[in-house]
Write a protein that holds these residues in place. Structure first.
Motif, PDB file in Angstrom:
ATOM      1  N   ARG A 193      -1.193   5.990   8.134  1.00  0.00           N
ATOM      2  CA  ARG A 193      -0.886   5.758   6.730  1.00  0.00           C
ATOM      3  C   ARG A 193       0.573   5.282   6.574  1.00  0.00           C
ATOM      4  O   ARG A 193       0.888   4.443   5.740  1.00  0.00           O
ATOM      5  CB  ARG A 193      -1.111   7.081   6.001  1.00  0.00           C
ATOM      6  N   GLU A 197       1.870   2.133   4.488  1.00  0.00           N
ATOM      7  CA  GLU A 197       2.823   2.272   3.384  1.00  0.00           C
ATOM      8  C   GLU A 197       4.087   1.477   3.658  1.00  0.00           C
ATOM      9  O   GLU A 197       4.693   0.927   2.737  1.00  0.00           O
ATOM     10  CB  GLU A 197       3.153   3.750   3.157  1.00  0.00           C
ATOM     11  N   LEU A 200       3.295  -1.984   2.558  1.00  0.00           N
ATOM     12  CA  LEU A 200       3.191  -2.086   1.098  1.00  0.00           C
ATOM     13  C   LEU A 200       4.564  -2.001   0.443  1.00  0.00           C
ATOM     14  O   LEU A 200       4.869  -2.713  -0.507  1.00  0.00           O
ATOM     15  CB  LEU A 200       2.284  -0.976   0.552  1.00  0.00           C
ATOM     16  N   ALA A 201       5.425  -1.110   1.000  1.00  0.00           N
ATOM     17  CA  ALA A 201       6.745  -0.923   0.397  1.00  0.00           C
ATOM     18  C   ALA A 201       7.624  -2.149   0.598  1.00  0.00           C
ATOM     19  O   ALA A 201       8.626  -2.312  -0.092  1.00  0.00           O
ATOM     20  CB  ALA A 201       7.421   0.309   0.990  1.00  0.00           C
ATOM     21  N   GLY A 203       6.541  -4.979  -0.058  1.00  0.00           N
ATOM     22  CA  GLY A 203       6.016  -5.961  -0.996  1.00  0.00           C
ATOM     23  C   GLY A 203       4.852  -6.741  -0.423  1.00  0.00           C
ATOM     24  O   GLY A 203       4.669  -7.912  -0.748  1.00  0.00           O
ATOM     25  N   ALA A 204       4.069  -6.097   0.433  1.00  0.00           N
ATOM     26  CA  ALA A 204       2.892  -6.771   0.961  1.00  0.00           C
ATOM     27  C   ALA A 204       1.748  -6.622  -0.031  1.00  0.00           C
ATOM     28  O   ALA A 204       1.595  -5.570  -0.649  1.00  0.00           O
ATOM     29  CB  ALA A 204       2.483  -6.164   2.302  1.00  0.00           C
ATOM     30  N   THR A 205       0.953  -7.681  -0.180  1.00  0.00           N
ATOM     31  CA  THR A 205      -0.303  -7.533  -0.906  1.00  0.00           C
ATOM     32  C   THR A 205      -1.256  -6.797   0.012  1.00  0.00           C
ATOM     33  O   THR A 205      -0.944  -6.558   1.181  1.00  0.00           O
ATOM     34  CB  THR A 205      -0.895  -8.906  -1.244  1.00  0.00           C
TER      35      THR A 205
ATOM     36  N   ARG B  48       8.560   7.799  -5.822  1.00  0.00           N
ATOM     37  CA  ARG B  48       7.578   6.741  -5.564  1.00  0.00           C
ATOM     38  C   ARG B  48       7.213   5.968  -6.822  1.00  0.00           C
ATOM     39  O   ARG B  48       6.740   4.831  -6.727  1.00  0.00           O
ATOM     40  CB  ARG B  48       6.323   7.328  -4.921  1.00  0.00           C
ATOM     41  N   ASN B  51       9.073   2.499  -7.387  1.00  0.00           N
ATOM     42  CA  ASN B  51       8.593   1.198  -6.899  1.00  0.00           C
ATOM     43  C   ASN B  51       7.066   1.134  -6.896  1.00  0.00           C
ATOM     44  O   ASN B  51       6.473   0.363  -6.165  1.00  0.00           O
ATOM     45  CB  ASN B  51       9.171   0.849  -5.520  1.00  0.00           C
ATOM     46  N   MET B  53       4.906   2.974  -5.691  1.00  0.00           N
ATOM     47  CA  MET B  53       4.177   3.335  -4.469  1.00  0.00           C
ATOM     48  C   MET B  53       3.201   4.487  -4.721  1.00  0.00           C
ATOM     49  O   MET B  53       2.323   4.748  -3.909  1.00  0.00           O
ATOM     50  CB  MET B  53       5.147   3.721  -3.348  1.00  0.00           C
ATOM     51  N   VAL B  56      -0.549   3.804  -4.602  1.00  0.00           N
ATOM     52  CA  VAL B  56      -1.278   3.697  -3.342  1.00  0.00           C
ATOM     53  C   VAL B  56      -2.209   4.895  -3.171  1.00  0.00           C
ATOM     54  O   VAL B  56      -3.251   4.818  -2.528  1.00  0.00           O
ATOM     55  CB  VAL B  56      -0.260   3.628  -2.173  1.00  0.00           C
ATOM     56  N   ILE B  57      -1.819   6.018  -3.783  1.00  0.00           N
ATOM     57  CA  ILE B  57      -2.659   7.217  -3.702  1.00  0.00           C
ATOM     58  C   ILE B  57      -3.695   7.145  -4.819  1.00  0.00           C
ATOM     59  O   ILE B  57      -3.345   6.911  -5.974  1.00  0.00           O
ATOM     60  CB  ILE B  57      -1.790   8.481  -3.826  1.00  0.00           C
ATOM     61  N   VAL B  81       3.388  -5.637  -6.476  1.00  0.00           N
ATOM     62  CA  VAL B  81       3.902  -6.300  -5.273  1.00  0.00           C
ATOM     63  C   VAL B  81       5.308  -6.859  -5.531  1.00  0.00           C
ATOM     64  O   VAL B  81       6.206  -6.719  -4.689  1.00  0.00           O
ATOM     65  CB  VAL B  81       2.925  -7.413  -4.821  1.00  0.00           C
TER      66      VAL B  81
END
Lengths: 312, 259
Positions: A193, A197, A200-201, A203-205, B48, B51, B53, B56-57, B81
């Motif tokens: 995970r 993450e 993603l952090a 800035g990935a789609t 989180r 940004n 994040m 994501v959960i 994004v």
């Protein structure tokens, strides 16, 4: 003082407990056993194949020696398996990604279950379905390919029944789907995970995340799964024997003709004797060597990137 | 680079669970803001949301506004994004991509932003980011080796280099030293001090001395009881929080009476 039962000590002074000894003995035994079985199979194949390999050329079927006899079979086997792999693997990776990363959990596990069911369908059923249902429906496609892409040497006059090496390859692709999907799904689910993450952090789609974190991490597993699938395709007997109307070698994959090693063996073994039997076993030996080479190649590919595997 | 963040009446939920309630605060640019508090008080969750994040959960959502230089991160047409490309993040455990070399790790974010890089520009950018993360001298001879071969502290600085390579406005750090030894921790803390010249830095930490050492402002999060939402109890200059807190709970926590 009541001394405990004396335990044996090895020269380095470590205590050797009976349970440990029994267990290491048992696992060593299993490892040796598998090597013995493999060596036994190889020995059997070589011994039984020798007469065909050493016989004068004119006594072999076709009259021009063993190599001349076996290479069209090798061609059929390898081409059918490669096409199956090329068609099957992308679809399998797609399904695995959908199940592991896109589908809602319920839907994902339902699809996973169906894919596993596909693995339980006996190959003879795939063979009958391929011959009776699938092959006739492919004929229009083959006609179209013949008409529009006829300049490709593999696309010649289309067979009227569709019982061709191409049909066999497509059915093989369906047959290797479950194993490749299942292995790929497992490794994709193992992606840490943290790495997902991290992507993603940055800035990935979602797709970029899969490309940066999931696919590279899972690649050794996917290659392993593909090799299992390729192994199944190389050795598949019944489905090919039923679907393909075998014949002499031809470049044209859309027409009747060609055969594969397993199909050749299965179709001829019951009536074979003497030198003919030895020929078939020698063909089996060739298949054995091809499978071994494919697996070594896959292992080499995986090991080449071991430093970057994420296992450290 | 470096922007100011205004959080207004932010509530955070995971499904039906109300995780953090009613946070309002201002995070100043070119400064270090630290969040402290007992485990489960929602400080990481809140971080989180800066940004997005938390999305994501599954089930993660917020009520309220987070304005970055006046622009709402949760506006109708804002793509998470894009938010994450402006607000970088460093995680609790170092997480360089194991399948990439040190250099490719640094450039991973830049490559995502689909800018075409000449190899000279890539080298230059990697060097700049690694220098920015105080890691260049240690890795310059092995840029093509896997990032996972570095020590934990080096890996964490590699992750910081990766985050700053895309030149974010804000850098979030979620307990960045919790998996590191004291010497590596010191290296990261020095780095945080350098980073605030260019970035807005927000850090969550379990270590109160660390908050006292690195931050300009500190927020104390707490929760009344398990199952209740976490809340921001007090937010002030670090000086005030540690020497002269206005809330009883803050004083109890920093003097070690609980948590």
């Amino acid at each position: 003082m009541n001394a405990p039962a004396p335990t044996k000590r090895s020269r380095t002074g470590t205590v050797r407990r009976p349970g440990d000894l029994a267990f290491s003995g048992a696992s060593l035994g299993s490892a040796v056993l598998i090597l013995l079985i493999l060596a036994g199979v190889a020995f059997f194949l070589v011994m039984e194949a020798l007469p065909a390999l050493t016989a004068p050329g004119e006594e072999i079927s076709g009259g021009e020696g063993f190599f001349h006899y076996v290479w069209p079979l090798v061609f059929g086997t390898v081409v059918a398996s490669l096409i199956a792999m090329l068609l099957g693997t992308p679809v399998a990776i797609g399904i695995a990604l959908f199940v592991s990363h896109y589908a809602p959990r319920r839907l994902g596990s339902a699809i996973g279950f169906v894919i596993d069911l596909l693995a339980a369908v006996p190959s003879v059923v795939f063979g009958m379905w391929g011959m009776a249902v699938f092959a006739p429906r492919l004929v229009p496609l083959y006609d179209w390919l013949d008409e529009h892409a006829g300049w490709v040497p593999f696309f010649g006059d289309a067979s009227a029944t569709g019982r061709t090496l191409m049909t066999a390859s497509i059915v093989l692709a369906v047959m290797i789907l479950p194993i490749v999907t299942s292995v790929s799904r497992e490794v994709f689910l193992q992606t840490p995970r943290l790495h997902e993450e991290a992507a993603l952090a940055l800035g990935a789609t979602k797709w970029e995340m899969i490309r940066t974190a999931v696919l590279p991490f899972g690649m050794p597993g996917v290659i392993g799964g593909t090799m299992l699938g390729l192994g199944r395709a190389l050795g598949e007997t019944m489905a090919v024997a039923i679907i393909l109307s075998t014949g002499p070698f031809t470049w044209n994959l859309l027409g009747s003709g060609n055969s594969t090693i397993p199909a050749e063996i299965a179709l001829n073994f019951p009536e074979a004797s003497g030198l003919r039997l030895s020929e078939l076993i020698a063909a089996g030996l060739v298949l054995f060597v091809i499978t071994l080479a494919v697996n070594l190649f896959a292992r080499w590919i995986v090991d080449r990137r071991a430093e970057f595997s994420g296992a450290n | 680079m470096s922007k100011r963040i205004d959080v207004k009446d932010l509530d955070i939920y995971y499904g039906d669970f109300h995780a953090v309630k009613d946070v309002t605060m201002t995070i100043e640019p070119r400064s270090v803001t630290a969040f402290i508090g007992p485990s489960g008080c929602g400080k990481s969750t809140f971080l989180r949301t800066l940004n997005r994040m938390h999305e994501v959960i599954p089930g993660g959502r917020v009520d309220g506004e987070v304005l970055m230089d006046g622009e709402n991160l949760y506006g109708r047409n804002v793509d998470p994004v894009d938010v994450r490309r402006q607000v970088g993040m460093v995680f609790q455990r170092p997480n360089p991509f194991p399948t990439m070399s040190i250099k490719e790790n640094v450039l991973a974010g830049v490559r995502l932003n689909s800018r075409r890089l000449s190899s000279a520009a890539a080298d230059e950018l990697a060097e700049k980011a690694l220098r920015g993360a105080n890691l260049w001298n240690e890795v310059k001879d092995r840029l093509d080796k896997p990032g996972s071969g570095l020590s934990g502290g080096q890996q964490q600085r590699l992750c910081i280099a990766r985050a700053i390579a895309i030149q974010p406005e804000v850098l979030l750090m979620d307990e960045p030293c919790s998996a590191l030894d004291p010497i590596s921790t010191l290296a990261i803390e020095d780095l945080i001090n350098d980073l605030k010249a260019d970035y807005t830095v927000v850090i969550v930490t379990h270590n109160m001395q660390q908050a006292a050492r690195v931050s300009d402002r500190t927020g104390f999060f707490n929760l009344e009881a398990t199952g209740r939402p976490g809340e921001l109890v007090e937010f002030d200059t670090t000086q005030a929080i540690f020497n002269n807190p206005s809330q009883r709970a803050t004083e109890d926590y920093i003097s070690g009476r609980f948590g």
